[in-house]
Design an enzyme around this catalytic site. Structure first.
Site, mmCIF file in Angstrom:
data_model
loop_
_atom_site.group_PDB
_atom_site.id
_atom_site.type_symbol
_atom_site.label_atom_id
_atom_site.label_comp_id
_atom_site.label_asym_id
_atom_site.label_seq_id
_atom_site.Cartn_x
_atom_site.Cartn_y
_atom_site.Cartn_z
ATOM 1 C CB ALA A 268 8.924 -0.748 6.919
ATOM 2 C CG MET A 269 9.426 -1.000 0.186
ATOM 3 S SD MET A 269 8.189 0.244 -0.308
ATOM 4 C CE MET A 269 7.298 -0.692 -1.540
ATOM 5 C CD GLU A 270 4.127 -1.070 0.371
ATOM 6 O OE1 GLU A 270 4.877 -0.515 1.190
ATOM 7 O OE2 GLU A 270 3.404 -0.446 -0.414
ATOM 8 C CG ASN A 271 10.143 -4.395 -1.122
ATOM 9 O OD1 ASN A 271 9.967 -3.460 -1.869
ATOM 10 N ND2 ASN A 271 10.936 -4.328 -0.053
ATOM 11 C CG HIS A 303 1.455 0.156 7.394
ATOM 12 N ND1 HIS A 303 0.447 1.086 7.377
ATOM 13 C CD2 HIS A 303 2.132 0.331 6.230
ATOM 14 C CE1 HIS A 303 0.505 1.777 6.253
ATOM 15 N NE2 HIS A 303 1.530 1.351 5.546
ATOM 16 C CD GLU A 304 5.490 -1.239 5.604
ATOM 17 O OE1 GLU A 304 5.152 -1.384 4.421
ATOM 18 O OE2 GLU A 304 5.530 -0.116 6.154
ATOM 19 C CD GLU A 326 1.235 3.576 1.754
ATOM 20 O OE1 GLU A 326 0.968 3.197 2.908
ATOM 21 O OE2 GLU A 326 2.108 3.009 1.061
#
Ligand code: B3K
Ligand code: ZN
Length: 875
Positions: A268-271, A303-304, A326
């Site tokens: 996933a990605m935390e944009n 986490h994200e 991270e």
């Protein structure tokens, strides 16, 4: 760029840019093959920038349509442009506006970096260097800019248009087009920019923050999957509350959206305000997801979300500092999951991951420091060392400082650096400042690669326990002659009664922690009323190999009585490991049994109703084949390891059959399915036992029954994996597999389990079966989840199948790496890392694998990603 002309980037070369970009306005006109991106950048020179210094922006596969400064289109002599670079030769002095128009092709973008189409949905992935595939920019994390984004698209195909921040405006246009305008008030680096456009369902909710602000929450999923987002939403709300309570962190926008897509290179990605997820970490219901999947969703969603503060509000100065966000965010998600579930069980699971994944990385040719000092391809440094060892380093800070000072240090970090792009030094300075401790030697954890070994010699005399402690840090690629590290060793002393004993500590000891900082150190523990059993490295307080001369009796005593459950498990695991390694070495016995004493010990643990089922399930699990290979270290024969391990399990199963049957029945969970830790723990124990009973009874019937009766995916997979792994040739296994395919054949995400379970059947026959499965209509090397389910499972989790002595497993992997590399180098590089332990194999396999690595390296047009991994692997 090809392998020969790639530069090496070095930490010491860091230099700020000549210009800052305070505001970035983007305008997208979405089209599958001809998307037009207009950017408007507000630039200002830095203090030391000489007037007229060229503006050099990066791109990647870009087509430039026009460029203007302060509203005037530039003549071709005023700039130079390639797909990788735009240089404006003499920008005006003072502040100025640059407008750039590029054209990109989302459909052709199978690297899945930048703007691409996933199953008809436009989405972005910009970390670390995807933004340069959208427009020319300073694509680096220390350029913080306020983004405003207008998206225009077809109203029917893309009714949902999302970007970061808050929604300002929507409207209709001619020709069935429509638009939306988003603005994110928080300055951010471009790697956190995101855009989504597609026909998506949404699951809505809201959250009231600690200061009483109402935040709109939305999870967007592919059509028809709305109800499967409920658990992700529940996890999100719990994570938001937890971050307020534990770290005082409140969410800072009016909207928080999550989008699940099916083509995604990682988890996933935390944009900022618009997290984009691999659908694997969003979609779940009891019929499609296992307990393990649910726990994974809870962890990744948290986490994200936690990145909003540790990553987004405070980001990294450069990509060498990746662990700043991270390692810290993994530490935070581990703490969250521990608070939501059982802390010791969770810690044991994390320690297992560390030992199965990070320790081998640190012991092999790809070893690198938690903060690397150089790279050719940054994507190859999203590793378990940066993430998991990075989290262990933060955990050690916590262990040394305790709850209160640690929290003070974190508060100071948030207060001092909010809105900045930071370094590890900035982070650690906060803990030094609040505690008055000197952390300069501790910084070696970020600099020196390799797992340290601590050797302990202990002597007891007249009420005094003397510990002679020695530490060594192994040589790793490019690093030798390492300095001693600061190693916190939590400990306790057990008396004959199995209780912790009081003691008088000397000055290296604080709060039951010995802080080791020299190569050799002696510690005295006084005022003991009897000879204690030492329990060292409680809670796995440091990522080290501990070598302690300890009798099997002491280990067994600790497995029974240690008041620290992590060490209880650890001592049992050590006993098992020792016995297995000895049996593997003794070739005279083909089918060795687990030593009786060990069987009795496990029996007592299994029998102990006061222990959590999840913990008992962990106690029944032998060290993995990968761990055993690492312990053996050289001349590894994966077949031998597998056979001895199975034969140990069979003897344990025979010995404990009756008791297991009894516990099996007690672990039945009745009624409505819940993914919570307690019922999940029961299912874990039940399914572990199911595997043992199958060995003892030597028939597929019980597992088949379990498969057929299952009313949730955990139990269904419990039955299926026993059937497929132990009774592969039977009708029951075949019937269950075909039933599974019938049920889930139109749900690729669920079918990943079906691919994986078959890829991990031990033995040489599996290779051909994997090749067959690659022809299955649902399989595609184009989709990372499918590739991971079948190919990565085979290479990483099927030690006997992949390591076939004729080298055919290696050949298949090499073929696939070369095919995937043409489209998706990042994924190909990830697949290449499964060869990293080649040097520990016995000579025959070693040379076969080496042959394939060399073949990969010789391939024309190899990506930098794969070339970097393979050349470092070969050493
Ligand atoms: N920050 C992303 C990872 C990006 C990986 C790029 N290769 C997800 C995470 O760690 O939260
Ligand atoms: Zn992360």
């Amino acid at each position: 760029m090809t392998k020969s002309d790639t530069p090496v980037y070095r930490l010491e070369d860091y230099k700020p840019t000549d210009y800052a970009i305070s505001h970035t306005e983007l305008d997208f006109s979405l089209h599958p093959t001809e998307t037009i991106v207009k950017s408007k950048l507000s630039l200002s020179p830095r203090k030391n920038t000489k007037p007229g210094t060229p503006l050099v922006l990066v791109g990647d596969e870009l087509k430039l349509l026009s460029v203007a400064i302060n509203g005037h289109e530039l003549a071709s002599k005023d700039y130079s442009a390639t797909p990788e670079k735009l240089e404006i030769h003499t920008p005006p002095s003072g502040n100025f506006i640059v407008q750039i128009t590029t054209q990109i092709n989302p459909k052709k973008n199978r690297q899945l970096m930048g703007l691409y189409l996933s199953n008809g949905v436009y989405c972005t992935q910009n970390e670390p260097q995807g933004f340069r595939r959208i427009t020319y920019f300073y694509d680096r994390p220390d350029i913080l800019s306020v983004f405003k984004t207008r998206i225009e698209a077809d109203e029917k195909n893309e009714p949902v248009l999302l970007s970061n921040g808050n929604l300002l405006e929507t409207g209709k246009l001619e020709n069935g087009r429509h638009y939306a305008i988003w603005e994110d008030p928080h300055p951010k680096p471009c790697y956190l920019f995101a855009l989504v456009g597609g026909a998506l369902d949404h699951y809505d909710d809201s959250f009231t923050t600690m200061s009483g602000r109402k935040v709109k929450l939305g999870i967007y999923v592919e059509k028809g999957k709305r109800e499967r987002a409920a658990y992700a939403m529940d996890s999100l709300k719990r994570a938001m509350r937890w971050d307020e309570e534990k770290f005082g962190r409140e969410y800072d926008l009016d909207i928080f959206n999550i989008v699940a897509v099916s083509d995604f290179n990682m988890g996933a990605m935390e944009n900022k305000g618009l997290n984009i997820f691999n659908d694997k970490y969003v979609l779940a219901n009891p019929d499609t997801a296992t307990d393990f999947d649910y726990a994974g969703i809870e962890r990744v969603i948290a986490h994200e979300y936690f990145h909003n503060w540790t990553g987004d509000r405070i980001t990294c100065r450069d990509w060498f500092q990746l662990c700043l966000k991270e390692g810290l965010t993994v530490y935070r998600d581990q703490e969250f999951s521990s608070d939501q579930r059982s802390r010791p069980v969770h810690r044991i699971s994390d320690v297992r991951v560390l030992k199965i994944a990070q320790f081998p990385e640190d012991a092999g040719p790809l070893a690198h420091p938690v903060r690397p000092r150089q790279y050719r391809e940054i994507n190859n440094f999203y590793t378990t060392t940066v993430y998991e060892k990075g989290a262990e380093v933060v955990r050690m800070v916590h262990t040394m400082l305790g709850d209160e000072l640690f929290r003070k240090g974190m508060d100071l970090y948030f207060q001092r650096h909010d809105g900045e792009a930071c370094t590890i030094e900035d982070f650690i300075a906060c803990f030094a400042d609040v505690s008055g401790r000197d952390f300069s030697q501790f910084m070696l954890w970020y600099e020196q690669a390799g797992t340290p070994t601590v050797t302990v010699d202990s002597h007891y005399k007249d009420g005094v326990l003397t510990l002679d402690l020695t530490q060594t840090v192994p040589d790793t690629p490019g690093q030798s002659d390492k300095k001693p590290m600061v190693i916190p060793l939590s400990f306790g002393l057990l008396g004959k009664n199995g209780k912790d004993m009081p003691y008088q500590a000397d000055n290296h000891i604080e709060n039951n922690v010995i802080v080791l900082s020299e190569a050799k150190q002696t510690v005295h523990i006084r005022d003991l009323k009897e000879k204690p059993v030492l329990s060292l490295l409680r809670g796995f307080s440091a990522p080290i190999n501990l070598k302690m001369e300890e009798s099997d009796d002491d280990l067994a005593f600790r497995a029974h009585f240690d008041t620290d459950e992590v060490n209880r498990w650890e001592s049992l695991n050590k006993l098992m490991g020792k016995a297995l390694v000895n049996a593997i070495a003794d070739r005279s016995n083909e089918k060795p049994a687990m030593p009786e004493k060990l069987q009795t010990l496990i029996e007592a643990l299994l029998d102990d109703d006061t222990l959590e089922p999840a913990f008992r399930s962990l106690c029944l699990q032998l060290p993995s084949e990968i761990e055993l290979a690492r312990m053996i270290g050289h001349d590894v024969d994966p077949d031998r390891i597998y056979n001895v391990r199975q034969s140990f399990m069979k003897s344990l199963a025979d010995h404990l059959k009756q008791k297991m049957l009894h516990v099996f029945d007690k672990m039945k969970t009745e009624g409505h399915y819940s993914p919570k830790a307690e019922p999940a723990g029961k299912r874990a124990l039940k399914n572990t036992i199911l595997g043992y009973l199958a060995l003892a009874e030597a028939t597929p019937l019980r597992a088949f029954e379990a498969y057929k009766k299952a009313d949730n995916m955990t139990d269904r997979m419990g039955g299926l994996s026993v059937l497929v792994h132990l009774f592969n040739e039977t009708n029951e296994a075949k019937e269950a597999l075909s039933d599974f395919e019938k049920r889930y054949g139109n749900d690729p995400l669920v079918m990943d389990k079906w691919f994986s379970v078959q890829a991990t059947v031990h033995g040489e026959k599996t290779l051909d079966h994997v090749k067959e499965l690659m022809k299955h209509p649902l399989f595609s090397l184009d989709n990372p989840n499918r590739t991971r389910a079948l190919i990565a499972s085979f290479a990483a989790s099927n030690q006997t199948g992949f390591n076939r002595v004729d080298g055919e497993g290696y050949k298949l992997l090499a073929d696939i790496i070369l095919t995937v590399d043409k489209e998706n180098p990042q994924l190909a590089a990830r697949l290449s890392t499964f060869t990293r332990s080649w040097k520990q194999l016995e000579p025959k396999r070693q040379s076969k694998l080496k042959e394939q690595l060399e073949r990969i390296l010789k391939a024309p047009k190899l990506s930098v990603d794969v070339s970097d991994i393979v050349s470092r692997t070969l050493g």
